[in-house]
Design an enzyme around this catalytic site. Structure first.
Site, PDB file in Angstrom:
ATOM      1  N   ILE A   1       5.673  10.350  -1.470  1.00  0.00           N
ATOM      2  CA  ILE A   1       5.953  11.248  -2.598  1.00  0.00           C
ATOM      3  C   ILE A   1       6.543  10.431  -3.749  1.00  0.00           C
ATOM      4  CG2 ILE A   1       6.316  13.249  -1.110  1.00  0.00           C
ATOM      5  CD1 ILE A   1       9.402  12.816  -1.726  1.00  0.00           C
TER       6      ILE A   1
ATOM      7  N   LYS B   1       0.838  -1.218   0.000  1.00  0.00           N
ATOM      8  CA  LYS B   1       0.000   0.000   0.000  1.00  0.00           C
ATOM      9  C   LYS B   1       0.865   1.257   0.000  1.00  0.00           C
ATOM     10  CE  LYS B   1      -4.023  -2.151   2.127  1.00  0.00           C
ATOM     11  NZ  LYS B   1      -3.477  -3.492   2.460  1.00  0.00           N
TER      12      LYS B   1
HETATM   13  O1  O7M Z   1      -9.727 -11.990   4.197  1.00  0.00           O
HETATM   14  P1  O7M Z   1      -9.083 -11.092   5.229  1.00  0.00           P
HETATM   15  O2  O7M Z   1     -10.022 -10.071   5.750  1.00  0.00           O
HETATM   16  O3  O7M Z   1      -8.378 -11.858   6.309  1.00  0.00           O
HETATM   17  O4  O7M Z   1      -7.887 -10.339   4.491  1.00  0.00           O
HETATM   18  C1  O7M Z   1      -8.076  -9.348   3.556  1.00  0.00           C
HETATM   19  C2  O7M Z   1      -6.757  -8.913   3.001  1.00  0.00           C
HETATM   20  O5  O7M Z   1      -6.954  -7.860   2.071  1.00  0.00           O
HETATM   21  C3  O7M Z   1      -5.778  -8.359   4.037  1.00  0.00           C
HETATM   22  O6  O7M Z   1      -4.479  -8.683   3.589  1.00  0.00           O
HETATM   23  C4  O7M Z   1      -5.995  -6.872   3.981  1.00  0.00           C
HETATM   24  O7  O7M Z   1      -4.837  -6.176   4.343  1.00  0.00           O
HETATM   25  C5  O7M Z   1      -6.314  -6.674   2.499  1.00  0.00           C
HETATM   26  N1  O7M Z   1      -7.186  -5.545   2.174  1.00  0.00           N
HETATM   27  C6  O7M Z   1      -8.402  -5.387   2.788  1.00  0.00           C
HETATM   28  O8  O7M Z   1      -8.825  -6.211   3.600  1.00  0.00           O
HETATM   29  N2  O7M Z   1      -9.172  -4.303   2.485  1.00  0.00           N
HETATM   30  C7  O7M Z   1      -8.807  -3.371   1.578  1.00  0.00           C
HETATM   31  O9  O7M Z   1      -9.560  -2.435   1.325  1.00  0.00           O
HETATM   32  C8  O7M Z   1      -7.598  -3.536   0.911  1.00  0.00           C
HETATM   33  C9  O7M Z   1      -6.845  -4.662   1.168  1.00  0.00           C
HETATM   34  C10 O7M Z   1      -5.761  -4.896   0.274  1.00  0.00           C
HETATM   35  O10 O7M Z   1      -5.421  -5.955  -0.154  1.00  0.00           O
HETATM   36  O11 O7M Z   1      -5.205  -3.790  -0.176  1.00  0.00           O
HETATM   37  C11 O7M Z   1      -4.481  -3.816  -1.266  1.00  0.00           C
END
Ligand code: O7M
Length: 216
Positions: free
Chosen positions: A68, A64
């Site tokens: 900058i 994520k």
């Molecule tokens: O199935 P989970 O909830 O155990 O995991 C979800 C995964 O997706 C976990 O690695 C989170 O960090 C990621 N994630 C989200 O849950 N929500 C988001 O909006 C974005 C992500 C993600 O993958 O961002 C790129």
């Protein structure tokens, strides 16, 4: 990017042994694994290359990235050189930051995913009001891969409408966060699933059930 069975495993465990045990049980059905801070910070970035070599999977590095342009560029370069095939970057930081990531990934023949809106309730306050603009920015920058939430199907649908049918959307929030794979895949190309697989008594069986639920 093509994702086997339209499922990406979010491997957010914190020990290599546990990660390998889950991969042993699931990679028969999966070819794309998302690795983020939990496993990378716990085991070090070489875990990316180890998993790639030992399981012959594509790795999406979920860092994520949100800095900058000059710093983003370095983060993307180093992560992709560690062996990741793609990296997830935040869109809210704006055009110059995102473009720096896109250019660096392209120069390495790799990919970025642009995160538009997030799946958790708290994202409604700051991200939801701008997520369609983030998606539109991505389109204007020529980005083809996106992340959008499985927990908010109305938002996922709207983001799909902005990025178009040819874009590739991966969608987290299936399972523990409340989304279902089948519903999500009406609008997304692949569902990201973590805890409901890696915390289950049998990751293999749980994954088989999810795959069957998509077909059924
Ligand atoms: O199935 P989970 O909830 O155990 O995991 C979800 C995964 O997706 C976990 O690695 C989170 O960090 C990621 N994630 C989200 O849950 N929500 C988001 O909006 C974005 C992500 C993600 O993958 O961002 C790129």
């Amino acid at each position: 990017m093509k994702v086997k069975n339209q499922i990406i495993l979010a491997l957010d465990v914190e020990e290599k042994d546990e990660a390998y045990s889950i991969l042993d049980q699931t990679t028969e059905y999966l070819d794309t694994i998302k690795i983020g801070y939990p496993l990378t910070l716990a085991e070090g970035p070489s875990i990316i290359q180890s998993i790639k070599e030992d399981y012959d999977v594509n790795i999406i590095a979920d860092f994520k990235v949100a800095d900058i342009d000059a710093t983003n560029e370095k983060i993307v370069k180093t992560t992709l050189n560690w062996g990741a095939d793609a990296i997830i970057i935040h869109g809210f930081v704006g055009e110059d930051s995102v473009l720096a990531c896109k250019n660096m990934a392209e120069s390495l023949n790799k990919e970025i995913f642009l995160l538009t809106e997030m799946s958790h309730p708290g994202a409604d306050k700051f991200l939801k009001p701008v997520s369609l603009d983030i998606a539109q920015m991505g389109v204007e920058l020529g980005i083809t891969n996106y992340v959008a939430p499985a927990t908010k199907l109305d938002r996922l649908e709207k983001i799909r409408n902005v990025v178009g049918d040819d874009a590739f959307i991966i969608s987290p929030g299936v399972g523990v966060q409340g989304g279902t794979a089948k519903d999500t895949l009406q609008y997304a190309d692949a569902a990201i699933i973590g805890r409901s697989i890696y915390n289950s008594e049998s990751p293999k069986e749980t994954l088989e059930n999810v795959i069957n639920s998509i077909k059924g």
